[in-house]
Motif scaffolding. Structure first.
Motif, PDB file in Angstrom:
ATOM      1  N   GLU A  17      -2.602  -0.400   9.435  1.00 44.62           N
ATOM      2  CA  GLU A  17      -3.125  -1.412   8.516  1.00 44.62           C
ATOM      3  C   GLU A  17      -2.738  -2.814   8.959  1.00 44.62           C
ATOM      4  O   GLU A  17      -3.465  -3.776   8.710  1.00 44.62           O
ATOM      5  N   GLU A  23      -8.025   2.759  -2.647  1.00 42.96           N
ATOM      6  CA  GLU A  23      -7.272   1.645  -3.229  1.00 42.96           C
ATOM      7  C   GLU A  23      -6.811   0.666  -2.153  1.00 42.96           C
ATOM      8  O   GLU A  23      -6.821  -0.550  -2.354  1.00 42.96           O
ATOM      9  N   THR A  24      -6.428   1.208  -1.006  1.00 35.76           N
ATOM     10  CA  THR A  24      -5.992   0.355   0.102  1.00 35.76           C
ATOM     11  C   THR A  24      -7.135  -0.526   0.583  1.00 35.76           C
ATOM     12  O   THR A  24      -6.958  -1.728   0.815  1.00 35.76           O
ATOM     13  N   LEU A  73      -0.583   3.602  -2.434  1.00 39.68           N
ATOM     14  CA  LEU A  73      -2.033   3.588  -2.559  1.00 39.68           C
ATOM     15  C   LEU A  73      -2.690   4.587  -1.628  1.00 39.68           C
ATOM     16  O   LEU A  73      -2.193   4.868  -0.541  1.00 39.68           O
ATOM     17  N   SER A 132       4.812  -4.486   5.970  1.00 36.24           N
ATOM     18  CA  SER A 132       4.412  -3.088   5.901  1.00 36.24           C
ATOM     19  C   SER A 132       4.996  -2.324   7.078  1.00 36.24           C
ATOM     20  O   SER A 132       5.277  -2.903   8.132  1.00 36.24           O
ATOM     21  N   THR A 192       0.815  -1.219   0.000  1.00 34.63           N
ATOM     22  CA  THR A 192       0.000   0.000   0.000  1.00 34.63           C
ATOM     23  C   THR A 192       0.843   1.262   0.000  1.00 34.63           C
ATOM     24  O   THR A 192       0.310   2.359   0.180  1.00 34.63           O
ATOM     25  N   LEU A 222      -7.708  -3.322  -1.768  1.00 35.50           N
ATOM     26  CA  LEU A 222      -6.704  -4.360  -1.570  1.00 35.50           C
ATOM     27  C   LEU A 222      -7.044  -5.206  -0.347  1.00 35.50           C
ATOM     28  O   LEU A 222      -6.974  -6.439  -0.385  1.00 35.50           O
TER      29      LEU A 222
END
Length: 492
Positions: free
Chosen positions: A203, A176-177, A172, A198, A169, A180
C-alpha cells in the motif's frame, strides 16, 4: 522549489539516558503523501507525537506554514490544522458516531448543541468513506474496521491541512482500504499534506509520493520514488540484507489434532464450517472483513458460544466450556487486539507472563526469585527486547506480541490459534513472529493463523481455509493457493 508547509530541523528526543530521536530533518509539502517507515522502536510514533503536540522535542525546531511551530498540546496542533489519527482506537463506545466525530467541538445553535446539524455533517464524512451506517448509532458493537473509519471521519471533519495516518488500514479489508485510498487521493488533490505510517509495503507503493526511513531514531534514507523495490526499502529499515521473509514450512504429520465439524456460531457469523488440522500443520484462514474469521477461531478457543457442531481434540469432543476450559485442554489463542485482550499493559512483562501460568508453576505462593527465573527464561526464548520488571506498555508492538505468544507457549499447548499475529508490526519484527509460528509446527503443534494480509497467509500456511460471508468457500492446498484463487473464493 515550493516551500514546505511543515519543516523539522534537528529534532531530537531523549527520555532520561535513552535517546529515541537523533537530529531528524523532515519537510512535508502541501498536496503530497509522505511515507514514514521504520521498525518498531525506530522513532516513528515519537516523531508523530512531536508534530501532533503530544510530545515536546529535547532539541531542534519546527515551522508550520512559514512560522515557528511549538505546540504545547494536541489541541493546539489541531487548531492549527495538524491532526494525528492514532493506530489505537480512541472512541467512546456509549456515544453515537456523530457525538464521537464532533466531541469537544459541538455544532451549536441558540446556545445548545445542534444535533440535526451534527448528524448531517457526520454522515457527510461517513459517506466520503463509503461507510453507510446511521450517525445516530452507538459506537458500541461496531467492528474494529468500522471504528477505524469513524476515527478517520472524525479527522476529516476537522478540515485538516496536515494528516498523520498511523497504520490506518491495520483493521481494514480490501474494500475499506480502497475507500480510504480514494479519500487520501482526494485530500492530496485538495492540497492536504499527509504523513502515512504503515508496515504494509504494497500500500505504500500505491498511495505515497515519497518515502522517508527512520532507523534507531535517525533518518537514514529517503526514496523519491515510491516504486523503489520493496527489498531495498526493507533492508534500509532493518539495516541488513533480508534474504527471505517466510521460513520453509515443515511437512505436517499424519495425526489429526484438531477437528471442527459443522460448526455454526451462536450469532450466525459463520455457518457449518468443517476442517481438520494435523500435528505440525499450519492452517491459514482468509476472507474479507466480516467473513467470520475472528468469530470462528474465538468459538474454537471457547471465547464465543457455539449454536451447532462440535470441536474435537485428538479425536475426543471438547466438552470444556469457556476459554479456561479450552486452555486446560490445550487450545490457546493469541487475540487480534494484543493491548485490550492479550496484555495488562500497565503491568510488568514478567507479571503478564506469569498470569497465564500460575497453575503450571506448582505453588500457591511464588517467590520473587521464582517469578524472575520463569520470566527471564520466556523472555530469552522468544527474544523479547525488554526486562521482566519493565511495564509491557514500554515495549514496541512486535515485542508486546512476543510476550502474548510467550505466555501461552509456556503452557506447551496442543493447538495454537493466532488472530492477526503481525498487525501493526514492522517488517523486521514480522520475520521473528514467522519463525516462532513455523517453529511451533516443527515441534508438532497444530497451528491456525488468521490474517487479512494475503501475502502473510500464503507465506506461512500449509493449507488455507477461505470464508465468504460466514460460509466456508473452500480449502486450498499450498500448491493451489495464490492471491487470485484465494480472492476468487473470498468474493463468492
Amino acid at each position: 522549489m515550493r516551500e514546505p508547509i511543515l519543516s523539522l530541523r534537528g529534532i531530537s528526543k531523549s527520555y532520561g539516558p535513552v535517546q529515541v530521536l537523533k537530529n531528524v530533518d523532515l519537510d512535508i509539502h502541501a498536496g503530497e503523501v509522505v511515507a514514514l517507515l521504520g521498525e518498531n522502536g525506530a522513532g516513528k510514533s515519537t516523531l508523530s507525537g512531536i508534530i501532533a503536540g503530544s510530545r515536546t522535542p529535547s532539541e531542534g525546531s519546527m515551522t508550520w506554514i512559514g512560522a515557528p511551530y511549538t505546540p504545547a498540546s494536541p489541541r493546539e496542533a489541531i487548531d492549527k490544522g495538524l491532526v494525528l489519527i492514532h493506530q489505537e482506537l480512541k472512541l467512546l463506545p456509549e456515544l453515537s458516531i456523530a457525538e464521537n466525530v464532533f466531541i469537544g467541538r459541538w455544532p451549536m445553535k441558540n446556545g445548545v448543541v445542534d444535533r440535526h446539524e451534527m448528524v448531517r455533517r457526520a454522515e457527510e464524512q461517513l459517506k466520503r468513506l463509503n461507510l453507510h451506517i446511521p450517525a445516530t448509532r452507538k459506537v458500541a458493537g461496531l467492528s474494529t474496521a468500522n471504528q477505524q473509519l469513524i476515527e478517520i471521519a472524525k479527522a476529516l471533519a476537522l478540515n485538516a491541512k496536515l494528516l498523520i495516518l498511523d497504520e490506518p488500514t491495520a483493521a481494514l479489508g480490501g474494500a475499506e482500504t480502497e475507500a480510504l485510498f480514494e479519500q487520501v487521493r482526494k485530500l492530496r488533490a485538495e492540497g492536504v499534506g499527509i504523513i502515512y505510517i504503515s508496515h504494509r509495503m504494497e500500500e505504500i507503493r500505491q498511495i505515497t509520493d515519497r518515502i522517508v526511513v527512520l532507523r534507531d531514531g535517525e533518518r537514514v534514507c529517503e526514496f523519491a520514488d515510491s516504486a523503489t523495490p520493496v527489498r531495498t526499502i526493507v533492508e534500509s529499515m532493518v539495516g541488513r540484507s533480508l534474504e527471505r521473509m517466510f521460513p520453509a514450512l515443515p511437512e505436517p504429520k499424519d495425526k489429526v489434532v484438531l477437528e471442527v465439524e459443522n460448526l455454526t456460531g451462536a450469532n450466525n457469523a459463520f455457518r457449518k464450517v468443517s476442517f481438520k488440522v494435523n500435528a505440525g500443520e499450519i492452517l491459514g484462514i482468509a476472507g474479507l472483513v466480516g467473513a467470520g474469521r475472528t468469530e470462528l477461531v474465538r468459538a474454537i478457543a471457547g471465547a464465543d458460544a457455539i449454536a451447532e457442531g462440535r470441536v474435537l481434540l485428538d479425536g475426543k469432543p471438547l466438552l470444556a466450556k469457556g476459554p479456561a476450559g479450552a486452555i486446560a485442554e490445550g487450545i490457546v489463542m493469541v487475540p487480534e487486539d494484543r493491548k485490550l485482550q492479550g496484555l495488562v499493559v500497565a503491568h510488568e512483562i514478567g507479571e503478564n507472563l506469569i498470569y497465564a501460568n500460575l497453575d503450571k508453576l506448582g505453588s500457591r505462593w511464588l517467590t520473587p526469585g521464582a517469578k524472575r527465573k520463569f520470566a527471564k527464561a520466556a523472555i530469552q526464548k522468544f527474544g523479547v527486547k525488554g526486562k521482566a520488571e519493565q511495564p509491557a506498555s514500554d515495549l514496541s508492538g512486535g515485542n508486546q506480541q512476543k510476550v502474548v505468544i510467550a505466555k501461552w507457549l509456556a503452557r506447551n499447548p496442543r493447538v495454537v490459534v493466532l488472530d492477526e499475529p503481525t498487525r501493526g508490526i514492522d517488517v523486521g519484527a514480522r520475520a521473528g513472529i514467522y519463525d516462532i509460528i513455523v517453529g511451533l509446527a516443527r515441534e508438532g503443534v497444530a497451528v491456525i493463523v488468521v490474517s487479512s494480509d494475503l501475502e502473510e497467509v500464503l507465506g506461512v500456511s500449509n493449507r488455507i481455509l477461505v470464508l465468504a460471508q460466514g460460509n466456508q468457500a473452500g480449502i486450498l492446498s499450498r500448491e493451489e493457493a495464490n492471491d487470485v484463487s484465494v480472492m476468487e473464493l473470498a468474493t463468492i
